[in-house]
Write a protein that holds these residues in place. Structure first.
Motif, PDB file in Angstrom:
ATOM      1  N   SER A  63       0.824  -1.206   0.000  1.00 29.07           N
ATOM      2  CA  SER A  63       0.000   0.000   0.000  1.00 29.07           C
ATOM      3  C   SER A  63       0.859   1.256   0.000  1.00 29.07           C
ATOM      4  O   SER A  63       0.564   2.225  -0.710  1.00 29.07           O
ATOM      5  CB  SER A  63      -0.930  -0.013   1.212  1.00 29.07           C
ATOM      6  OG  SER A  63      -1.768   1.109   1.206  1.00 29.07           O
ATOM      7  N   VAL A  64       1.923   1.266   0.790  1.00 29.45           N
ATOM      8  CA  VAL A  64       2.820   2.424   0.825  1.00 29.45           C
ATOM      9  C   VAL A  64       3.506   2.592  -0.528  1.00 29.45           C
ATOM     10  O   VAL A  64       3.601   3.713  -1.050  1.00 29.45           O
ATOM     11  CB  VAL A  64       3.841   2.303   1.973  1.00 29.45           C
ATOM     12  CG1 VAL A  64       4.920   3.368   1.870  1.00 29.45           C
ATOM     13  CG2 VAL A  64       3.130   2.396   3.324  1.00 29.45           C
ATOM     14  N   LEU A  65       3.964   1.500  -1.120  1.00 32.32           N
ATOM     15  CA  LEU A  65       4.583   1.592  -2.448  1.00 32.32           C
ATOM     16  C   LEU A  65       3.580   2.093  -3.490  1.00 32.32           C
ATOM     17  O   LEU A  65       3.923   2.903  -4.354  1.00 32.32           O
ATOM     18  CB  LEU A  65       5.162   0.239  -2.861  1.00 32.32           C
ATOM     19  CG  LEU A  65       6.379  -0.228  -2.051  1.00 32.32           C
ATOM     20  CD1 LEU A  65       6.772  -1.649  -2.441  1.00 32.32           C
ATOM     21  CD2 LEU A  65       7.553   0.724  -2.217  1.00 32.32           C
ATOM     22  N   MET A 110      -5.441  14.535   5.914  1.00 35.64           N
ATOM     23  CA  MET A 110      -6.208  13.680   4.996  1.00 35.64           C
ATOM     24  C   MET A 110      -5.475  12.383   4.701  1.00 35.64           C
ATOM     25  O   MET A 110      -6.101  11.332   4.549  1.00 35.64           O
ATOM     26  CB  MET A 110      -6.513  14.419   3.690  1.00 35.64           C
ATOM     27  CG  MET A 110      -7.615  15.428   3.818  1.00 35.64           C
ATOM     28  SD  MET A 110      -8.291  16.031   2.255  1.00 35.64           S
ATOM     29  CE  MET A 110      -6.953  16.031   1.144  1.00 35.64           C
ATOM     30  N   LEU A 111      -4.166  12.435   4.614  1.00 37.86           N
ATOM     31  CA  LEU A 111      -3.399  11.212   4.376  1.00 37.86           C
ATOM     32  C   LEU A 111      -3.596  10.239   5.533  1.00 37.86           C
ATOM     33  O   LEU A 111      -3.813   9.043   5.321  1.00 37.86           O
ATOM     34  CB  LEU A 111      -1.916  11.537   4.194  1.00 37.86           C
ATOM     35  CG  LEU A 111      -1.002  10.346   3.943  1.00 37.86           C
ATOM     36  CD1 LEU A 111      -1.399   9.624   2.663  1.00 37.86           C
ATOM     37  CD2 LEU A 111       0.439  10.789   3.876  1.00 37.86           C
ATOM     38  N   ILE A 112      -3.566  10.749   6.740  1.00 30.98           N
ATOM     39  CA  ILE A 112      -3.762   9.889   7.910  1.00 30.98           C
ATOM     40  C   ILE A 112      -5.181   9.333   7.949  1.00 30.98           C
ATOM     41  O   ILE A 112      -5.384   8.133   8.142  1.00 30.98           O
ATOM     42  CB  ILE A 112      -3.415  10.641   9.205  1.00 30.98           C
ATOM     43  CG1 ILE A 112      -1.910  10.926   9.239  1.00 30.98           C
ATOM     44  CG2 ILE A 112      -3.844   9.852  10.440  1.00 30.98           C
ATOM     45  CD1 ILE A 112      -1.487  11.882  10.313  1.00 30.98           C
ATOM     46  N   THR A 113      -6.186  10.196   7.742  1.00 32.77           N
ATOM     47  CA  THR A 113      -7.569   9.716   7.808  1.00 32.77           C
ATOM     48  C   THR A 113      -7.911   8.792   6.646  1.00 32.77           C
ATOM     49  O   THR A 113      -8.641   7.827   6.825  1.00 32.77           O
ATOM     50  CB  THR A 113      -8.575  10.881   7.855  1.00 32.77           C
ATOM     51  OG1 THR A 113      -8.447  11.686   6.688  1.00 32.77           O
ATOM     52  CG2 THR A 113      -8.387  11.718   9.107  1.00 32.77           C
ATOM     53  N   ILE A 140       5.937   9.280   2.815  1.00 35.27           N
ATOM     54  CA  ILE A 140       6.177   7.846   3.042  1.00 35.27           C
ATOM     55  C   ILE A 140       6.028   7.514   4.533  1.00 35.27           C
ATOM     56  O   ILE A 140       5.381   6.522   4.892  1.00 35.27           O
ATOM     57  CB  ILE A 140       7.560   7.428   2.511  1.00 35.27           C
ATOM     58  CG1 ILE A 140       7.558   7.500   0.981  1.00 35.27           C
ATOM     59  CG2 ILE A 140       7.933   6.031   2.975  1.00 35.27           C
ATOM     60  CD1 ILE A 140       8.933   7.343   0.345  1.00 35.27           C
ATOM     61  N   GLY A 141       6.584   8.338   5.394  1.00 29.86           N
ATOM     62  CA  GLY A 141       6.465   8.101   6.831  1.00 29.86           C
ATOM     63  C   GLY A 141       5.020   8.093   7.303  1.00 29.86           C
ATOM     64  O   GLY A 141       4.592   7.202   8.044  1.00 29.86           O
ATOM     65  N   LEU A 142       4.247   9.079   6.849  1.00 36.52           N
ATOM     66  CA  LEU A 142       2.835   9.142   7.233  1.00 36.52           C
ATOM     67  C   LEU A 142       2.044   7.980   6.651  1.00 36.52           C
ATOM     68  O   LEU A 142       1.149   7.440   7.307  1.00 36.52           O
ATOM     69  CB  LEU A 142       2.231  10.471   6.785  1.00 36.52           C
ATOM     70  CG  LEU A 142       2.737  11.698   7.531  1.00 36.52           C
ATOM     71  CD1 LEU A 142       2.270  12.977   6.840  1.00 36.52           C
ATOM     72  CD2 LEU A 142       2.284  11.668   8.975  1.00 36.52           C
ATOM     73  N   ALA A 143       2.366   7.592   5.429  1.00 36.59           N
ATOM     74  CA  ALA A 143       1.671   6.458   4.808  1.00 36.59           C
ATOM     75  C   ALA A 143       1.956   5.165   5.567  1.00 36.59           C
ATOM     76  O   ALA A 143       1.058   4.344   5.767  1.00 36.59           O
ATOM     77  CB  ALA A 143       2.084   6.329   3.338  1.00 36.59           C
TER      78      ALA A 143
END
Length: 195
Positions: A63-65, A110-113, A140-143
């Protein structure tokens, strides 16, 4: 069409290649695909609870990639790739409104939610992050945190409660996560406007 896509994704859980499919679905969900990886992850983890954390790790990494791919689409190919994707899903106007009115702090929220509760869909946020130039390392860190927390929480719930938690997860976890996402957004708005 959507129901058929959902059923097809769910059928992948029974295959020997399910881990590879989980990685593929998690990857494309973060940039272009409509069905969340949870549809495949849940039946896999329920059928093999001893591998729930392994599946969570696979889903998180993929998912992160995929999110990084979405960031690159937004950053380097907005007009040629992102606009047609957004138009296909009927999200172009919403996206443009977000793009013109969002600051970096709101994008981070929004990335976190979206990573935790699919609000808004992760693909929209990954592309938007690239368009407005969110720092890639921060992204990337937040993802990792957002997607990892989601899949690891699901793994923990499935290992702890097994089959009885499946109905709860399928019916109510999205609503609970959505309420938490709304609370985070409201908190952000209050902090931004009051302080």
């Amino acid at each position: 069409m959507l129901r058929g896509l959902y059923d097809w994704t769910l059928s992948l859980a029974a295959r020997k290649s399910a881990e590879w499919w989980l990685a593929v679905i998690a990857f494309v969900e973060s940039s272009v695909f409509l069905v969340p990886a949870d549809v495949l992850y849940l039946p896999m983890a329920l059928s093999r609870p001893d591998r729930a954390y392994r599946y969570a790790l696979i889903a998180t990494v993929a998912s992160v990639l995929g999110g990084v791919a979405g960031w690159f689409i937004g950053h380097y190919a907005y007009e040629t790739i992102a606009v047609p994707i957004l138009q296909f899903y009927g999200k172009y106007d919403e996206f443009e409104a977000l793009r013109t009115s969002s600051g970096i702090g709101f994008i981070i929220l929004m990335l976190i939610t979206s990573g935790a509760a699919h609000l808004p869909p992760i693909k929209v946020v990954t592309i938007l992050s690239g368009v407005i130039g969110v720092n890639l390392v921060l992204f990337i860190g937040l993802a990792i945190v957002a997607r990892g927390a989601r899949f690891l929480l699901l793994a923990w719930l499935l290992r702890r409660y097994g089959e009885q938690i499946k109905d709860f997860i399928e019916k109510r976890l999205g609503m609970i996560a959505g309420a938490a996402a709304v609370a985070l957004i409201l908190l952000y708005i209050v902090v931004k406007w009051v302080f």
